[in-house]
Write an enzyme that holds these catalytic residues in place. Structure first.
Site, PDB file in Angstrom:
ATOM      1  N   CYS A  55     125.933 -72.501  15.343  1.00  0.00           N
ATOM      2  CA  CYS A  55     126.840 -72.115  16.422  1.00  0.00           C
ATOM      3  C   CYS A  55     126.543 -72.886  17.703  1.00  0.00           C
ATOM      4  O   CYS A  55     127.418 -73.018  18.557  1.00  0.00           O
ATOM      5  CB  CYS A  55     126.806 -70.604  16.669  1.00  0.00           C
ATOM      6  SG  CYS A  55     125.188 -69.958  17.101  1.00  0.00           S
ATOM      7  N   HIS A  83     120.554 -73.374  14.930  1.00  0.00           N
ATOM      8  CA  HIS A  83     121.751 -72.532  14.882  1.00  0.00           C
ATOM      9  C   HIS A  83     122.997 -73.403  14.897  1.00  0.00           C
ATOM     10  O   HIS A  83     123.235 -74.133  15.856  1.00  0.00           O
ATOM     11  CB  HIS A  83     121.761 -71.571  16.078  1.00  0.00           C
ATOM     12  CG  HIS A  83     120.671 -70.556  16.013  1.00  0.00           C
ATOM     13  ND1 HIS A  83     120.916 -69.227  15.751  1.00  0.00           N
ATOM     14  CD2 HIS A  83     119.329 -70.668  16.151  1.00  0.00           C
ATOM     15  CE1 HIS A  83     119.771 -68.566  15.741  1.00  0.00           C
ATOM     16  NE2 HIS A  83     118.792 -69.413  15.986  1.00  0.00           N
ATOM     17  N   CYS A  99     124.667 -66.025  11.733  1.00  0.00           N
ATOM     18  CA  CYS A  99     124.713 -65.488  13.090  1.00  0.00           C
ATOM     19  C   CYS A  99     125.823 -64.445  13.161  1.00  0.00           C
ATOM     20  O   CYS A  99     126.955 -64.703  12.745  1.00  0.00           O
ATOM     21  CB  CYS A  99     124.981 -66.635  14.062  1.00  0.00           C
ATOM     22  SG  CYS A  99     125.477 -66.109  15.702  1.00  0.00           S
ATOM     23  N   GLU A 100     125.500 -63.279  13.672  1.00  0.00           N
ATOM     24  CA  GLU A 100     126.508 -62.220  13.722  1.00  0.00           C
ATOM     25  C   GLU A 100     127.583 -62.481  14.770  1.00  0.00           C
ATOM     26  O   GLU A 100     128.633 -61.839  14.741  1.00  0.00           O
ATOM     27  CB  GLU A 100     125.859 -60.858  13.967  1.00  0.00           C
ATOM     28  CG  GLU A 100     125.269 -60.654  15.337  1.00  0.00           C
ATOM     29  CD  GLU A 100     124.619 -59.295  15.492  1.00  0.00           C
ATOM     30  OE1 GLU A 100     124.696 -58.757  16.598  1.00  0.00           O
ATOM     31  OE2 GLU A 100     124.043 -58.770  14.521  1.00  0.00           O
ATOM     32  N   HIS A 101     127.357 -63.410  15.682  1.00  0.00           N
ATOM     33  CA  HIS A 101     128.346 -63.668  16.730  1.00  0.00           C
ATOM     34  C   HIS A 101     129.480 -64.575  16.258  1.00  0.00           C
ATOM     35  O   HIS A 101     130.621 -64.407  16.692  1.00  0.00           O
ATOM     36  CB  HIS A 101     127.670 -64.283  17.953  1.00  0.00           C
ATOM     37  CG  HIS A 101     126.633 -63.392  18.554  1.00  0.00           C
ATOM     38  ND1 HIS A 101     125.454 -63.861  19.088  1.00  0.00           N
ATOM     39  CD2 HIS A 101     126.585 -62.045  18.672  1.00  0.00           C
ATOM     40  CE1 HIS A 101     124.735 -62.847  19.523  1.00  0.00           C
ATOM     41  NE2 HIS A 101     125.394 -61.737  19.278  1.00  0.00           N
ATOM     42  N   HIS A 102     129.165 -65.555  15.398  1.00  0.00           N
ATOM     43  CA  HIS A 102     130.187 -66.498  14.941  1.00  0.00           C
ATOM     44  C   HIS A 102     130.261 -66.607  13.417  1.00  0.00           C
ATOM     45  O   HIS A 102     131.090 -67.344  12.896  1.00  0.00           O
ATOM     46  CB  HIS A 102     129.910 -67.899  15.514  1.00  0.00           C
ATOM     47  CG  HIS A 102     129.891 -67.915  17.010  1.00  0.00           C
ATOM     48  ND1 HIS A 102     128.711 -67.866  17.731  1.00  0.00           N
ATOM     49  CD2 HIS A 102     130.893 -67.934  17.913  1.00  0.00           C
ATOM     50  CE1 HIS A 102     128.998 -67.873  19.017  1.00  0.00           C
ATOM     51  NE2 HIS A 102     130.311 -67.920  19.163  1.00  0.00           N
ATOM     52  N   GLN A 134     118.466 -64.031  15.644  1.00  0.00           N
ATOM     53  CA  GLN A 134     117.090 -64.412  15.319  1.00  0.00           C
ATOM     54  C   GLN A 134     116.069 -63.451  15.915  1.00  0.00           C
ATOM     55  O   GLN A 134     115.044 -63.147  15.288  1.00  0.00           O
ATOM     56  CB  GLN A 134     116.824 -65.840  15.806  1.00  0.00           C
ATOM     57  CG  GLN A 134     115.457 -66.363  15.421  1.00  0.00           C
ATOM     58  CD  GLN A 134     115.288 -67.827  15.773  1.00  0.00           C
ATOM     59  OE1 GLN A 134     116.242 -68.599  15.772  1.00  0.00           O
ATOM     60  NE2 GLN A 134     114.065 -68.216  16.067  1.00  0.00           N
TER      61      GLN A 134
END
Length: 192
Positions: free
Chosen positions: A154, A152, A83-86, A124
């Site tokens: 996250c 996920h 995941c690019e956020h976390h 995703q």
């Protein structure tokens, strides 16, 4: 990218990882952590190797003229991404269908395309669309449909901590815009 350039980048990532470990309050000279920066750098390079691969070339490497005009489905393709956020993993299954219009590709190439896009920092939703667009652009079929079901970390390890949640995304082109065709695809992938 040359192996020398990859090795150089790995060393830089490892150096930064030493700083991260120290900032977390750990002793990077502790026996169990001495090689961790190198291992993490190598792992991250592997998990993001999709940046250095061309998915269109992969599909074209096994492109065959064929007069087959029915649905081709490759389902239950395991996928692992970050995941690019976390930068935490998400993982699940991709189901990909296309209806050829003169050309088919090797079945393993569909799974490889999923891997190329999954081996990048992702969300995703974008992953689903990138797979669809690549197959549509390269094979020019009558239509493409992609469904991804993923968990996920996250959401499971932090934040809302919902252990059994599964995220489903879909995207489609061409003849898959017809409800009947989409329903056939869904029935075929659910009939495990």
């Amino acid at each position: 990218m040359s192996s020398e350039e990859l090795e150089n980048r790995k060393m830089i990532i490892a150096d930064h990882m030493k700083d991260v470990i120290s900032l977390l309050g750990e002793d990077v000279t502790r026996e169990g952590l001495v090689k961790t920066p190198d291992r993490v750098a190598k792992a991250w390079q592997y998990l993001t190797k999709g940046y250095y691969q061309n998915p269109e070339e992969i599909l074209r490497s096994a492109l065959f003229r064929e007069n087959y005009r029915q649905m081709v489905i490759v389902k239950d393709i395991d996928l692992f991404s970050l995941c690019e956020h976390h930068m935490l993993p998400f993982f699940g299954k991709a189901h990909v269908a296309y209806i050829p219009d003169g050309y088919i590709t090797g079945l393993s190439k569909i799974a490889r395309v999923v891997d190329v896009f999954a081996r990048r920092l992702q969300v995703q939703e974008r992953l689903t669309t990138q797979i669809k667009e690549c197959i549509q652009k390269t094979l020019n079929p009558m239509g493409v449909m992609v469904v991804i079901e993923a968990q996920h970390m996250c959401m499971q390890m932090r934040g809302v901590e919902k252990q059994n949640s599964i995220t489903t995304t879909s995207d489609f082109t061409g003849v898959f815009k017809e409800q009947r065709t989409r329903e056939e695809f869904i029935a075929l992938i659910k009939g495990r």
